[in-house]
Design an enzyme around this catalytic site. Structure first.
Site, PDB file in Angstrom:
ATOM      1  N   ASP A   1       9.194  25.880  82.158  1.00 59.90           N
ATOM      2  CA  ASP A   1       9.958  27.104  81.942  1.00 59.90           C
ATOM      3  C   ASP A   1      11.168  27.004  82.878  1.00 59.90           C
ATOM      4  OD1 ASP A   1      10.589  29.888  81.393  1.00 59.90           O
ATOM      5  OD2 ASP A   1       9.829  30.286  83.405  1.00 59.90           O
TER       6      ASP A   1
ATOM      7  N   ASP B   1       5.906  30.675  84.973  1.00 60.11           N
ATOM      8  CA  ASP B   1       5.592  31.690  85.985  1.00 60.11           C
ATOM      9  C   ASP B   1       5.577  33.122  85.461  1.00 60.11           C
ATOM     10  OD1 ASP B   1       8.324  32.109  85.579  1.00 60.11           O
ATOM     11  OD2 ASP B   1       8.601  32.815  87.628  1.00 60.11           O
TER      12      ASP B   1
ATOM     13  N   LYS C   1       7.224  30.635  72.345  1.00 61.52           N
ATOM     14  CA  LYS C   1       6.982  29.575  73.339  1.00 61.52           C
ATOM     15  C   LYS C   1       5.715  28.781  73.032  1.00 61.52           C
ATOM     16  CE  LYS C   1       9.738  30.989  77.265  1.00 61.52           C
ATOM     17  NZ  LYS C   1       9.805  31.122  78.725  1.00 61.52           N
TER      18      LYS C   1
ATOM     19  N   GLY D   1      14.639  31.075  77.379  1.00 61.90           N
ATOM     20  CA  GLY D   1      15.187  32.106  76.508  1.00 61.90           C
ATOM     21  C   GLY D   1      16.696  32.200  76.660  1.00 61.90           C
TER      22      GLY D   1
ATOM     23  N   THR E   1      13.494  29.797  84.184  1.00 58.95           N
ATOM     24  CA  THR E   1      13.691  30.836  85.191  1.00 58.95           C
ATOM     25  C   THR E   1      12.493  30.956  86.129  1.00 58.95           C
ATOM     26  OG1 THR E   1      15.029  32.041  83.598  1.00 58.95           O
ATOM     27  CG2 THR E   1      14.279  33.268  85.524  1.00 58.95           C
TER      28      THR E   1
END
Length: 676
Positions: A372, A568, A550, A523, A374
């Site tokens: 991921d 996270d 996802k 995203g 961010t």
């Protein structure tokens, strides 16, 4: 406004709705069951170990080995009673496990243990009550002790059943401020209906999915969507239940309730992914199945062969029992749990918490890791990444002046600029005559200079043209650009973005050197994704992926590779569960951590490479131990069966037990070498 209603939420000690409570209770029961099973193995081990001491002292084989004699009338009956206690109390989990394995037609470790201890117990009991032969009580009780210890170690190392759904249902607030006849009434969220209007105050969580009908604010959706920046909301904009409201009050019209809400759909995705995940069969169970077949086959064959060749039944039976007891080496029961205990301890010291051992074992085969963006590859907070000078002024001076002017603002961009200046150790002076330019920027005086920090929109409005290729490059990477002006004269520009972690580049390089493909899922838009991917040298990236997509992306990649997912946020939870190995960054949300198989406590992406290395070494040690624990049977079984009897070589039960002990010691030492 109804003040009493406002304080109802504060006075409640339990704000969960019935639906939430049921989900949490289910999760809690599962966890309690796992803990009680672990305690049961520990209790049975301690009790059995205490009773084992007198059994060993009274056993003729042990007395002969240590050169002492302790007998008294009826000592064999005392041995029988003590061993019976261990067989029925300590052996209970294996006997019931044997029945379960038979019912499910998956014979494994429980079957092998149950066959060995039952044959040893029945035969030894028959010897006590008159059958000629030797007693196997000491082998029986030590086998039970070691198997109980092995299972307890194993359960302790994988303790922590997933509480993902429990954490998910806790994210939604319990109470909403319903706007009813111009009054505010606090109601339970599950009482809301489509079309109702609710008030969301600054700092509160949005209670349901809906549309803003009044007010302006910015909403933090990072935990849900992975979007690092607070998202501006005004009339007509959609908001997601569970996101956190920023500085303004807003009225929201309810559009979705119950199972239709975004968060409920995420919960359902996690639930279905958990249910559909295939369980890999334990390596030791496969070895145990093979040994069970060998034990029974060779045991029956030995008995039949000796009777066929005219030996007394008692002699033939003793040979068969020796074969069956020796075939179940103590080492096999410890081969896996010892390595697991050592690797779990090593992992914990390195900041890796293993929550699912089978998934950790799968990590040795990882071919691709999806990160991921961010909060995982990036810090999840805004910071200055580029400084462009547009006049005779240094980059440091641009940052200092901009940070000083922005130091009075609480806007995320301002906070990012100020933090970046503080990291560099710059002195930040407070501005004078500070003024906010709504939607455009800020202005004020710093050291007597009239400065403005403004958006590109302000420049367009004032007809100020910027023809600089560096600005074009920064904007092309999808970064936010702000300009510093003095008396409407351009001094420079700052590019801001979610800052890439310093450790991320090293982590990607390590993984790629191991032949593992590195990918990113975000995203964010194509420009931002491409910039991060190029910065880190990723093999592939997927931009603009909506949260509910996802897990689908992970599925797609799984068609080509064995996949690990590192994330996270709540929006990562279904993907973490879908992946072959789910890895949560420790500083992330509880739900991501509870959905993952492995948690990185130190919040360092380099630990992902450590997982792959440790998993490969752990598997290697497990395989070596199993090879040794089962391989010695190739030597011991034929001798126990008596194939060299005519040459005067016969493996006695005592000699077989000695071989067993050596095998156990070697397995234990080999497991410990993992620390090197």
């Amino acid at each position: 406004m109804n003040q009493n209603h406002e304080h109802m939420h504060e006075d409640r000690t339990d704000g969960e709705e019935p639906e939430k409570q049921n989900e949490i209770m289910k999760q809690s029961r599962h966890k309690d069951h796992h803990a009680s099973m672990m305690e049961d193995f520990k209790r049975r081990f301690v009790v059995s170990l205490a009773i084992t001491i007198p059994v060993l002292i009274l056993s003729p084989h042990i007395q002969g080995f240590f050169g002492f004699e302790l007998t008294f009338p009826g000592f064999e009956f005392v041995l029988f009673v003590l061993s019976s206690m261990i067989y029925f109390y300590g052996g209970f989990p294996f006997l019931t496990g044997f029945i379960s394995e038979l019912k499910s037609r998956t014979p494994g470790m429980m079957t092998l243990i149950a066959v060995a201890i039952t044959v040893a117990y029945i035969y030894s009991s028959a010897v006590v009550f008159g059958l000629e032969g030797e007693m196997f009580f000491w082998e029986l009780v030590t086998l039970i002790d070691i198997m109980l210890l092995g299972h307890w170690l194993e359960m302790r190392s994988v303790m922590g059943a997933s509480r993902a759904l429990e954490e998910l249902v806790r994210i939604m607030p319990s109470v909403a401020h319903l706007i009813k006849d111009d009054e505010i009434v606090d109601v339970q969220v599950d009482e809301l209906e489509v079309g109702d209007r609710v008030l969301v105050k600054p700092g509160e969580k949005v209670p349901v999915d809906g549309v803003v009908t009044k007010g302006r604010t910015s909403v933090n959706e990072a935990m849900l969507t992975g979007e690092s920046l607070p998202v501006s909301k005004k009339d007509g904009d959609e908001v997601i239940g569970g996101s956190i409201n920023g500085e303004g009050s807003i009225d929201v019209e309810v559009r979705k309730t119950g199972k239709d809400t975004y968060l409920s759909q995420v919960i359902e995705l996690v639930r279905s992914a958990q249910g559909s995940r295939s369980k890999t069969q334990d390596l030791a169970n496969r070895a145990a199945l093979v040994l069970t077949i060998i034990a029974l086959s060779v045991g029956i064959l030995t008995l039949s062969a000796w009777i066929y060749f005219g030996s007394p039944f008692v002699f033939a039976l003793e040979r068969a029992v020796t074969v069956m007891v020796i075939t179940c080496p103590h080492a096999l029961g410890l081969a896996i749990p010892l390595v697991v205990a050592v690797s779990t301890s090593l992992a914990a010291n390195s900041g890796l918490l293993i929550r699912d051992r089978q998934a950790f074992e799968r990590a040795k085969d990882l071919q691709a890791i999806i990160f991921d963006k961010t909060g995982t590859l990036t810090e999840g907070k805004f910071g200055v990444t580029d400084i462009v000078t547009l006049a005779d002024i240094s980059q440091d001076e641009i940052l200092k002046l901009t940070a000083s002017l922005e130091s009075n603002s609480g806007h995320p961009i301002a906070v990012g600029i100020v933090n970046s200046a503080k990291i560099k150790g710059f002195e930040i002076k407070g501005p004078e005559n500070f003024n906010s330019l709504p939607g455009k920027g800020v202005e004020g005086f710093v050291d007597g200079r009239r400065l403005k920090v403004v958006s590109p929109g302000y420049l367009r409005e004032k007809g100020i043209n910027v023809n600089d290729e560096n600005i074009g490059r920064v904007e092309g990477q999808g970064k936010t650009v702000v300009f510093l002006l003095e008396d409407d004269r351009l001094l420079g520009a700052l590019g801001l973005a979610d800052i890439v972690r310093v450790e991320s580049k090293e982590a990607i390089d390590q993984l790629k050197s191991m032949g593992i493909k590195c990918m990113m899922l975000t995203g964010d838009n194509e420009f931002v994704a491409r910039w991060v991917a190029e910065e880190l040298g990723l093999d592939e990236y997927f931009a603009g992926v909506l949260p509910h997509q996802k897990a689908e992306k992970v599925k797609e990649v799984q068609q080509k590779y064995i996949v690990g997912m590192v994330g996270d946020g709540v929006n990562d939870a279904p993907a973490l569960v879908q992946a072959d190995v789910g890895i949560a960054i420790g500083a992330g949300t509880d739900v991501a951590i509870e959905s993952a198989d492995i948690v990185l406590v130190k919040n360092d992406p380099r630990n992902v490479a450590d997982i792959a290395v440790l998993a490969r070494k752990t598997y290697s040690k497990m395989f070596q131990n199993l090879l040794w624990a089962t391989g010695y049977n190739a030597f011991a079984i034929p001798l126990a069966a008596g194939v060299l009897y005519t040459s005067g070589i016969l493996l006695s039960p005592a000699a077989g037990a000695f071989l067993m002990s050596i095998s156990t010691v070697i397995v234990a030492i080999n497991a410990k070498t993992l620390r090197m």
